[in-house]
Every structure is written in structure tokens, then in C-alpha cells.
Design a protein around this motif. Structure first.
Motif, mmCIF file in Angstrom:
data_model
loop_
_atom_site.group_PDB
_atom_site.id
_atom_site.type_symbol
_atom_site.label_atom_id
_atom_site.label_comp_id
_atom_site.label_asym_id
_atom_site.label_seq_id
_atom_site.Cartn_x
_atom_site.Cartn_y
_atom_site.Cartn_z
ATOM 1 N N ARG A 44 0.817 -1.204 0.000
ATOM 2 C CA ARG A 44 0.000 0.000 0.000
ATOM 3 C C ARG A 44 0.855 1.261 0.000
ATOM 4 O O ARG A 44 0.329 2.364 0.015
ATOM 5 N N ARG B 200 -7.978 1.758 -11.241
ATOM 6 C CA ARG B 200 -6.988 2.682 -11.810
ATOM 7 C C ARG B 200 -6.565 2.262 -13.218
ATOM 8 O O ARG B 200 -6.296 3.104 -14.074
ATOM 9 N N ALA C 125 1.589 -2.033 -5.868
ATOM 10 C CA ALA C 125 0.206 -2.461 -5.680
ATOM 11 C C ALA C 125 -0.506 -2.759 -6.998
ATOM 12 O O ALA C 125 -1.680 -3.104 -6.988
ATOM 13 N N SER C 126 0.188 -2.632 -8.124
ATOM 14 C CA SER C 126 -0.448 -2.835 -9.426
ATOM 15 C C SER C 126 -0.848 -4.294 -9.620
ATOM 16 O O SER C 126 -0.425 -5.193 -8.889
ATOM 17 N N SER D 213 3.078 1.989 -2.411
ATOM 18 C CA SER D 213 3.403 2.438 -3.763
ATOM 19 C C SER D 213 2.389 1.869 -4.750
ATOM 20 O O SER D 213 2.037 0.679 -4.686
ATOM 21 N N GLU D 214 1.910 2.713 -5.665
ATOM 22 C CA GLU D 214 0.965 2.243 -6.664
ATOM 23 C C GLU D 214 1.600 1.236 -7.611
ATOM 24 O O GLU D 214 0.924 0.331 -8.121
ATOM 25 N N GLU D 215 2.885 1.391 -7.838
ATOM 26 C CA GLU D 215 3.566 0.471 -8.752
ATOM 27 C C GLU D 215 3.596 -0.936 -8.167
ATOM 28 O O GLU D 215 3.315 -1.922 -8.857
ATOM 29 N N LYS E 100 -9.095 -1.337 -6.083
ATOM 30 C CA LYS E 100 -8.489 -0.038 -6.411
ATOM 31 C C LYS E 100 -7.540 -0.159 -7.612
ATOM 32 O O LYS E 100 -7.541 0.712 -8.498
ATOM 33 N N SER E 101 -6.744 -1.220 -7.631
ATOM 34 C CA SER E 101 -5.784 -1.395 -8.730
ATOM 35 C C SER E 101 -6.509 -1.560 -10.069
ATOM 36 O O SER E 101 -6.121 -0.964 -11.079
ATOM 37 N N ASP F 216 -7.502 -3.900 -2.102
ATOM 38 C CA ASP F 216 -6.397 -3.387 -2.926
ATOM 39 C C ASP F 216 -6.619 -3.665 -4.410
ATOM 40 O O ASP F 216 -6.372 -2.799 -5.261
#
Length: 625
Positions: free
Chosen positions: A274, A335, A280-281, A276-278, A331-332, A328
């Protein structure tokens, strides 16, 4: 002898004046008592009859004096008996009165004695009650004294146990502490009704305060034993004994400790996935499952000895992980929804499904329900994370739609098999249903809700396309000419294929309803698609009808042999029907073909006759031949 007439002449009062009449019942009783054979004593005594008996005739009158003397003697004898009975009755009456008086006196004496006995019984009862009252008082006092002594003993045991409990807790001897705590709580429950007593109330408050302190001490031991990342120092035996104490404290305290442990173990997971978006991708989904597998391995090897088995700690840990991972992934996916690749989507969905299946197998042995603060039922790991992918499975359905479009396109170009008796249907129909079966099984593993229902709609669409464009598209074009043998064979092949599809579609529908979620079960219906495979053909007799309209029916002068158009009808129909009967494998289709053919033929003949007007009488005769 006196007659009745003589009797009438005599004054009746002379005979009846001295006769005393009694009731019949009394007369009978008197007769039974006297038991005499004398006619005079008879109840039915009649003086005249008695006299007639004694003087039966005139000759007996000579001895009347003697009879009179005998009667007088009898009368005197009766008078003597009456007097004697009267005397005895008088003397017996006086004696009876005396006996009655004596009986009354005896009864009065008896009643007097009964009253005396009753008074003595009442006095005895009062005496017994006074004696038993004293005994009851003693028994009541004894019972209360026993209760008091028991309460004092238990109070002494409680105070002693509390003191020992505090010593054991301070020394962190948690196994002994758990035993003492259980004893203290049981003894304390005995004094719940005595809380109005000041000393008991203070002792109860002291025990509750100590429990809070003991709970805090144990939680501090856990905090100091686990590092920030969740690793454990060498105190597993101490913490295992501490869990015995927590187990006695109640469900709420136990849930607090389990939740603390799960948060401790998942703290690193939250920081990594959680932060970093990278990371969490969607591409790192596999790393998530690898991480929790390492944690579970550590739990099985090290932490499992700490917690009692019935706490189900590892299952609660996995529940928390699934909840976090599901959030998670939602959300991923949100996005990346504009950049989602169906291949990548299905790859990660498959990984998720495999992980869920592993969890289901891992906790299948657990029969007892969970008791956590959020749930009281056994958790279902199936679809616990993968449900996050369902809103995006439209990409998969679209991909299947495109794939089916390519397949149907190849079916349009499918070559008709040569004259091979072993082939009764088009191979494309068999391949299509095999592909459907494989696809629905794969889709049901991904989802059985809306994506699966969308797949059913795609199936329906391409079934209609196959019927209308592939099968009907292969039929010979309608032309006003007789069909060839190859064309008839092709038509029969199409009919057989349509029949195969018609009979297979219900099986497909049942399979779809079996897999789909209950919410969409009633929406699945392939009846319309079945009807698409019930088309007919009726072009073989068009040339004969054309010939029929070219004849001048109004100008015929004579009736000749069979008309040319009838010969054409006969030849074409014989050839076509025999060929159709030979090549159609389903007799039901052949019967249906014949029924529809006759219906169509009659209708077209009637319409064709209207085109041949006017028709003369000779022409009408010729048309019949």
C-alpha cells in the motif's frame, strides 16, 4: 244352600258390618305371618260361600244346631286368642318403651365419650405442633448455619486463591495462573448474590481490576516478544501458557489478542503493497500470494505452538489478508481499467482462484465455526478475492465473442463432404458445441454471475448466426428449375445438422442453468435459437407449375392423354421424395417434410389454377388428368 238371589234378599250390612278391610299389601303380609289353612283367615273370605260349603244341601239343614254350636265354640276360641294377644301386646309395649329409653341413654353416653376423645386429640395436636415448631426452628438454624459455614469456607478459599493468583501472575507462571484464575472466577460467581455486602463488593472490584492488569501484562509480553515485522523471539512457551489465561478471561479478550496478532503480522504487508501504486499494481498480484504463503509457513513452524488450535488463528489471519487484498485489487483494477489487457486480467484472476482453492483445502479440516468479533460463521474463501475481477470480465466475454466470430467465419467456408455415408451432419456443428462446452466450463471457474450470463447471450447470438448464415446459407438458391441429386443430398445434410443442433441445444441450456448463479437461472432460454433450425424447402416442383400456366385451358377441343405438367410433377416429386427419404436420418423430419410439402403443394396448386383462367369444360376435364 243359599243362592245369589237369596243373598240379594238378605240385608248386606248384616254380613259386612263386622268385617274390617285392610289394604291388599297388608292382607298379604298378615297371611304370610299367620300361615293358616282356615278359610276364615283367608283374605278372600266370603261368608255366603263359607256357609254354602258347610251346608251344601237341604239335608245338611238337619244338623244346623250342631253346626251352630261348632261356630259358637270357634268364636269363643277366637275371642280368647284376641284377649291373650291384646294382653301380651300391652305388656310388650311398656317393656319396649323402657328399652328405647335405655338405648337413648347409651347413645348420649357414647356421644359424651366421643367429645372427650376429640378434645384430647386437639390437645395432642397442639402439643405436637409446639414440639415440631421447636424442631423446625432448630433445623432452619442448622441449615443457615451450614450455608454460612460453607460461604465462609469459600470466601476464605477465594481470598487465598486471589493472593496466590497475584503471586503467580507476578512471577509470570501463567500455567498455574490460568488454573488459579479459573478457580477464582468460579468462586466469585458464588458470591454474586452477596454483592450488597461491602467486603464482598470490594473483593469483586479487586478481582476485576486484577484481571485488567493481568490482561495488560500479557499483552505487553506479546508486544515485547514480537518484532516490528512480526518475527518472534524465544518466548513461545511463555506466550503459550499466557494464552491459557486469555482463554479463561473470555471471548472478547481472546478476540482482542487474535486481532492484535493479525494486525502485527499484516503490518509489513500493508507497508509494502500500500506504500506504492507500482507495487500495488495488478502485475504484482502473484507477489501478494507469495508473501502470505511465507507468513503461513512461519506460523505453522513457529507460531502455531503459541495459540490453542480451537482459536483458528491462522484462518482469521487469512480472512484479514483476503479482505485487505480484495480492497487493494478493486483499487488497482479501477486505476487500470482503461489499460487492462484481457490476457493479463485472466492470468491474475487464475492466480487468485488457485490461491483461494489452496485456502479452501487448508481449512477444510476445520469443522467448528469461527467466533471473531466480525463473524460467527465459517468463512468462505471461495470468491473471497476473485470477486473483485468480476466487473472487468466483460473484456473476457468480448474476447470470446470475437473468437466465436472468427470460428463462425471459418464454418461459412466449410466444404461439403463427399458422398460418404458415415457423415450425416456437418462437422462444424459438432465442433461448435464442443467449443461451447469447454468455454462455459472455463467461464464458470471465473464467475457464475453476470459475466457468465453475458456469455450465455453470446452463445445465443452465434447459434442464431450459425443457423441463418451457415446452414441456410449453404442451401441452393431458389431457382425455377429441378434440383439435382447433389443439391438434394446437401439439403438433407443441412436438415440432419439442424436436427442435431435442435436436439443438442436443450442439453446446452441445462448445462448453462446448472452452472449459472441462482439470480440468472430463470433468464436463460434458448427456445428461439432451437426454432431457427426448423426451416423447410419446397422448390422441386416449380418447373411443373410454370408449365401448367403456359397451357391454353380455354381453347382445348378434346380431352387427351395425361398432361405434360402432370408428368413433370410425377417425375420430379418421385425423384425428390425418394432422395430425401434416403438421406434424412431422422424419420420425424421426413414425416414433417411430407406434411409440410403436401400443405404447400395444395396451396400453390390452387393459386396456380387461378392464373390459368379462363378454363373451359374440356380444359377442366384435361386438368384432372
Amino acid at each position: 244352600m243359599l243362592s245369589n238371589k237369596d243373598n240379594d234378599d238378605l240385608p248386606q250390612e248384616d254380613f259386612n258390618s263386622d268385617i274390617i278391610k285392610f289394604p291388599p299389601e297388608l292382607e298379604n303380609s298378615i297371611s304370610e305371618i299367620l300361615q293358616t289353612n282356615d278359610l276364615i283367615d283367608n283374605n278372600d273370605f266370603i261368608p255366603i260361600e263359607y256357609i254354602n260349603q258347610m251346608l251344601p244341601n237341604e239335608y245338611a239343614l238337619a244338623s244346623i244346631d250342631e253346626t251352630t254350636k261348632r261356630l259358637q265354640y270357634k268364636m269363643r276360641q277366637l275371642e280368647g286368642e284376641i284377649q291373650e294377644h291384646t294382653r301380651l301386646q300391652t305388656n310388650g309395649g311398656q317393656q319396649g318403651y323402657e328399652e328405647v329409653a335405655e338405648a337413648k341413654k347409651a347413645i348420649e353416653e357414647l356421644f359424651k365419650r366421643i367429645r372427650q376423645i376429640k378434645e384430647k386429640a386437639t390437645q395432642s395436636e397442639i402439643m405436637v405442633q409446639e414440639i415440631t415448631q421447636d424442631i423446625k426452628s432448630l433445623d432452619f438454624a442448622k441449615r443457615h448455619l451450614t450455608t454460612s459455614i460453607t460461604a465462609l469456607k469459600r470466601l476464605q478459599m477465594l481470598v487465598t486463591a486471589v493472593d496466590q493468583l497475584k503471586v503467580m501472575a507476578k512471577m509470570k507462571q501463567y500455567k498455574e495462573t490460568s488454573q488459579l484464575l479459573q478457580a477464582v472466577l468460579q468462586l466469585a460467581s458464588y458470591f454474586k448474590s452477596y454483592k450488597s455486602i461491602k467486603q464482598i463488593a470490594e473483593l469483586s472490584i479487586s478481582i476485576a481490576t486484577f484481571q485488567n492488569e493481568l490482561k495488560k501484562q500479557i499483552f505487553e509480553d506479546f508486544e515485547s516478544s514480537f518484532a516490528l515485522e512480526g518475527s518472534l523471539s524465544n518466548q513461545s512457551a511463555l506466550l503459550g501458557d499466557a494464552c491459557l489465561v486469555i482463554d479463561i478471561m473470555g471471548q472478547d479478550v481472546k478476540n482482542n489478542l487474535i486481532n492484535w496478532y493479525c494486525e502485527k503480522q499484516l503490518g509489513e504487508y500493508k507497508r509494502i503493497f500500500r506504500g506504492s501504486e507500482e507495487i500495488a499494481s495488478l502485475d504484482n498480484t502473484s507477489r501478494r500470494y507469495a508473501w502470505i504463503k511465507r507468513v503461513l509457513k512461519t506460523y505453522d513452524e513457529v507460531h502455531a505452538d503459541i495459540f490453542p488450535l480451537h482459536w483458528n488463528v491462522s484462518e482469521v489471519l487469512c480472512i484479514r489478508f483476503c479482505e485487505l487484498t480484495g480492497e487493494d485489487l478493486v483499487k488497482s483494477l479501477s486505476r487500470a481499467k482503461n489499460e487492462l489487457d484481457v490476457k493479463n486480467l485472466l492470468k491474475n484472476l487464475q492466480l487468485t482462484l488457485e490461491f483461494e482453492n489452496q485456502l479452501v483445502k487448508r481449512f477444510a479440516y476445520m469443522e467448528k465455526p469461527l467466533h471473531t468479533e466480525n463473524t460467527s460463521l465459517k468463512y468462505n474463501f471461495n470468491k473471497s478475492i476473485s470477486i473483485a475481477f468480476e466487473p472487468y470480465l466483460g473484456l473476457y466475454i468480448d474476447a470470446e465473442d470475437k473468437n466465436m466470430a472468427e470460428i463462425i467465419s471459418t464454418y461459412r467456408m466449410e466444404a461439403v463432404p463427399d458422398d460418404d455415408n458415415s457423415t450425416s451432419v456437418l462437422q462444424s456443428s459438432i465442433d461448435l458445441f464442443l467449443y461451447y462446452k469447454e468455454t462455459l466450463v472455463n467461464c464458470s471457474k471465473l464467475s457464475t454471475r453476470k459475466p457468465f450470463y453475458d456469455l450465455c447471450i453470446v452463445f445465443s447470438k452465434w447459434l442464431r448466426t450459425y443457423a441463418n448464415e451457415v446452414l441456410i446459407g449453404k442451401l441452393p438458391k431458389e431457382e425455377r428449375r429441378a434440383m439435382t441429386r447433389d443439391e438434394l443430398k446437401l439439403i438433407c445434410l443441412i436438415l440432419n445438422t439442424a436436427d442435431y443442433c435442435y436436439n443438442t441445444i436443450p442439453q446446452l441450456e441445462d448445462k448453462l442453468k446448472e452452472k449459472v448463479h441462482e439470480e440468472y437461472k430463470d433468464k436463460i432460454n434458448l427456445d428461439f435459437e432451437r426454432d431457427c433450425f426448423l426451416k423447410g424447402i419446397e422448390t422441386c416442383y416449380e418447373p411443373a407449375l410454370t408449365t401448367m400456366t403456359k397451357i391454353s385451358w380455354n381453347n382445348l377441343e378434346s380431352v387427351g392423354d395425361q398432361s405434360e405438367y402432370v408428368t413433370l410433377f410425377h417425375n420430379n416429386l418421385t425423384r425428390c421424395v425418394v432422395s430425401v427419404h434416403k438421406d434424412i436420418t431422422n424419420n420425424r423430419y421426413f414425416r414433417s417434410f411430407c406434411d409440410k410439402f403436401v400443405e404447400s403443394f395444395v396451396s400453390k396448386i390452387i393459386n396456380n389454377l387461378s392464373k390459368c383462367k379462363p378454363i373451359s369444360e374440356v380444359g377442366a376435364e384435361q386438368a384432372r388428368k
